[in-house]
Design an enzyme around this catalytic site. Structure first.
Site, PDB file in Angstrom:
ATOM      1  CB  THR A 100      -0.900   0.024   1.239  1.00 59.39           C
ATOM      2  OG1 THR A 100      -1.324  -1.314   1.479  1.00 59.39           O
ATOM      3  CG2 THR A 100      -2.091   0.900   1.028  1.00 59.39           C
ATOM      4  CG  ASP A 145       6.286  -2.586 -12.951  1.00 58.62           C
ATOM      5  OD1 ASP A 145       5.757  -2.954 -14.019  1.00 58.62           O
ATOM      6  OD2 ASP A 145       5.639  -2.353 -11.912  1.00 58.62           O
TER       7      ASP A 145
END
Lengths: 398, 306
Positions: free
Chosen positions: B22, B140
């Site tokens: 998160t 990424d």
């Protein structure tokens, strides 16, 4: 930035400059590399404006730098700005290479660095296997010079409850633990650097100083070594004075306190680089390594830059061993010393400290380094008879 | 200071459940500045923080010293113990409100101007070249982790986190988008810095199209979609260390890239093709991409103007 802690010499740096101002020129480091036709003048006359103007330029400076890395030719500095040089006139001791990142004439660096030195630095880095691509060698060297100033100490002050003598005892003990673990030499220098920084940044009770030292060694090993010792083994070496839990808590405390910044440009790297450029003999290098390691024990040495410590150790080593000079050797030495041009006062001061320390090393309680360098593998340098005369060699009365 | 992360930063909102855990938007109580807090729990054994975490975080800190304009600022790092087996490492990054995904969504209906795209691309490549020259692979890269400030400054985020988070990732079933993945990753072959250049190519095309170039639903589907554009790779370029055979794909021929990105100019199309090259060894590097004639054109234009 380093400051010499003695007051009778001229300041090496202008200490009144604010940190931001000192850092600002690096923002324009890219300009050093800018090919002449792409060069964009920066208003160096006004510090304030310059910082902002450079900031606005940020988007392009890296690009310029990157494109210039591929530029083969060595740029001849035509960017010298008379105003910046006159601003530096007050600073007689201005070391040329130490200051590419400081205020003046960053862009004029190319003019001040002889192509020969640049070539030699590149060759040496390659020979020492410190780089894998010569295109970046000079950049890496400038980066070493910059990193050492970023991570330097403003003074050699210790926390109140901590004296130079206690510090020396702790460092001496860490040198022994380090040797016992057969760690690499870099790990030792990083350990002591982390210890010095921790003492500046973290509040530690006197009772926990040994624990702090051990944790610094442990973190340095995590950064540098392939094989790690068990925490329980470290606790054993401290006679179980502290629990594993305490050690791990201290590890977090140190890492957080240093904000995980474990970057260090070790004086050892500079020593090897300088020795390679100066074509020093194995014996001179071993002696210099011995002297350099002695500097770890000296609290006063904390405030000097790694490149100065390395230069001083090498210089003293040469004077002690008095090897017959050759024209090539002297020329190479001149070139190597030019890296430290402008910091002669600092170098002399360090040499005094090291000469005094080396003369007494055998009789001190903190003699781990003396013993380490008395072995045949290190050419018995610490037992060299000339060492007892070292202070008088430099004209110090003992 | 780092010792009291929870005290210094007041959480404002949850801004994403990224692949790695998160992410919170928080306010620095001292400065009032917004920051992005990314926490990761690392397994700690009796030897404290894992070696890999110490090295990776130290590397991020090291990069921070360069103060690169196209890389997001790492402001603080903190490690707190949660239990005997777990330590929470919190990375405090500067907070940028907008990523490239929302930036493209919010763009006027006519799309971004070619000059604007060139500017964004140049910044992106600058940031990437910086990371690559420091031996950091992003791994990424996608519009979601390319941040664009209100002044149009591009900042790369989430680089180098893969290794810090790797042990955590194995435990979390996460859906990671395949759309920006290069063939060598889809084929599970070995990879290096060229992976980021492939993703950059996909993003370059997306800036014109304003929708992703290859939208595959599985690894094989993604590869199929790639070959429909660049053509099936020749046998000799097919990596030898992979299980997926070349025979699984129909022998399609390369199509002109301008069929898929009609708005791109000639040099842009050439650069894009060099980025979307199957063989990672032949793919253009970030440094060379910045030297590509595509970026030179504009300079000529401005020179004649002035």
């Amino acid at each position: 930035m380093a400051r010499t802690s003695f007051c009778d010499s001229k300041p090496l740096l202008d200490l009144h400059k604010k940190a931001d101002e000192r850092r600002a020129p690096f923002r324009s480091l890219a300009n050093v590399y800018g090919p002449v036709d792409r060069w964009q003048p920066v208003d160096v006359g006004l510090q304030e404006t310059r910082i902002t103007s450079v900031k606005m330029e940020t988007d392009h400076r890296w690009e310029r730098r990157l494109s210039a890395q591929k530029n083969e030719g060595i740029l001849l500095g035509i960017h010298e700005d008379s105003r910046t040089r006159s601003a530096a006139a007050g600073c007689v001791e201005e070391p040329v290479l130490l200051h590419p990142f400081s205020l003046q004439g960053l862009h004029s660096l190319q003019a001040l660095v002889p192509g020969l030195l640049r070539h030699e630095v590149e060759l040496a880095l390659e020979k020492l296997d410190l780089i894998w691509d010569r295109t970046y060698a000079w950049d890496i060297f400038l980066e070493m010079m910059r990193t050492q100033t970023q991570n330097s100490f403003p003074n050699a002050d210790l926390p109140r409850h901590f004296t130079d003598a206690t510090r020396a005892i702790l460092v001496d003990w860490l040198i022994q633990v380090h040797e016992l673990m057969s760690f690499q030499e870099e790990t030792l220098y990083l350990t002591i650097h982390l210890l010095n920084r921790s003492l500046h940044h973290i509040k530690v009770a006197t009772a926990n100083l040994q624990l702090l030292g051990m944790v610094c060694l442990f973190i340095a090993a995590k950064k540098e070594e392939c094989l790690l010792p068990e925490v329980s083994a470290l606790c054993y070496l401290m006679d179980h004075t502290y629990t594993k839990h305490q050690l791990l808590r201290m590890e977090r405390k140190v890492l957080c306190g240093l904000e995980f910044n474990l970057t260090h440009c070790s004086p050892l790297h500079f020593l090897i680089l300088l020795a390679s450029i100066a074509r020093c003999s194995a014996k001179v290098v071993w002696m210099a390594r011995y002297l350099l390691e002695l500097s770890l024990l000296e609290g006063e040495c904390v405030a000097f830059l790694p490149v100065q410590l390395a230069g001083a150790a090498l210089c003293l080593s040469r004077r002690l061993l008095k090897e017959p000079p050759t024209p090539e050797g002297e020329a190479a030495w001149c070139l190597a010393s030019s890296i430290n041009v402008g910091s002669e006062t600092a170098l002399l001061r360090i040499m005094h400290i090291l000469a005094t320390a080396a003369a007494k090393a055998h009789s001190r309680e903190t003699c781990a380094t003396f013993l380490k360098f008395s072995s045949p593998e290190t050419m018995n340098v610490s037992r060299h008879p000339e060492l007892s005369n070292a202070p008088s060699l430099l004209g110090i009365c003992t | 200071m780092a010792h009291a992360t929870s005290l210094q930063y007041e959480p404002v909102a949850e801004i994403g459940g990224g692949a790695y855990g998160t992410v919170y938007k928080a306010r620095d109580i001292e400065s009032g500045q917004f920051v992005a807090l990314k926490s990761v729990r690392v397994q700690t054994d009796q030897n404290g923080l894992p070696l890999s975490t110490v090295r990776e975080v130290a590397l991020l800190r090291r990069l921070e010293q360069f103060d690169h304009p196209n890389v997001v600022r790492l402001m603080d790092v903190c490690a707190t113990q949660r239990s005997d087996q777990e330590t929470k490492v919190t990375l405090v990054f500067e907070h940028v409100d907008q990523d490239l995904k929302t930036y493209l969504e919010r763009a006027p209906t006519a799309g971004l101007s070619p000059g604007h795209i060139k500017d964004l691309m140049r910044q992106l490549l600058c940031g990437l070249a910086f990371l690559h020259s420091n031996r950091v692979i992003h791994r990424d890269l996608k519009p979601e982790n390319i941040l664009v400030t209100s002044k149009g400054q591009v900042k790369l985020a989430d680089f180098g986190l893969a290794r810090i988070y790797s042990c955590h990732m194995a435990l979390t079933p996460v859906v990671v988008t395949l759309w920006y993945r290069p063939p060598e990753v889809l084929l599970q072959s070995s990879y290096a810095t060229p992976v980021d250049m492939w993703s950059t190519g996909c993003i370059f095309a997306e800036m014109f199209r304003r929708k992703p170039l290859f939208r595959g639903e599985s690894e094989v589907d993604q590869l199929g979609k790639i070959f429909e554009v660049i053509g099936l790779a020749p046998e000799e370029e097919w990596p030898t260390d992979v299980t997926l055979s070349r025979k699984n794909f129909p022998p399609v021929l390369p199509q002109p890239i301008t069929d898929f990105v009609p708005e791109i100019n000639e040099q842009g199309a050439k650069l894009l093709q060099e980025m979307l090259t199957f063989d990672p060894f032949k793919r253009i590097s970030a440094l060379n991409a910045l030297e590509h004639p595509y970026f030179k054109e504009e300079e000529k234009l401005t020179q004649t103007k002035s």
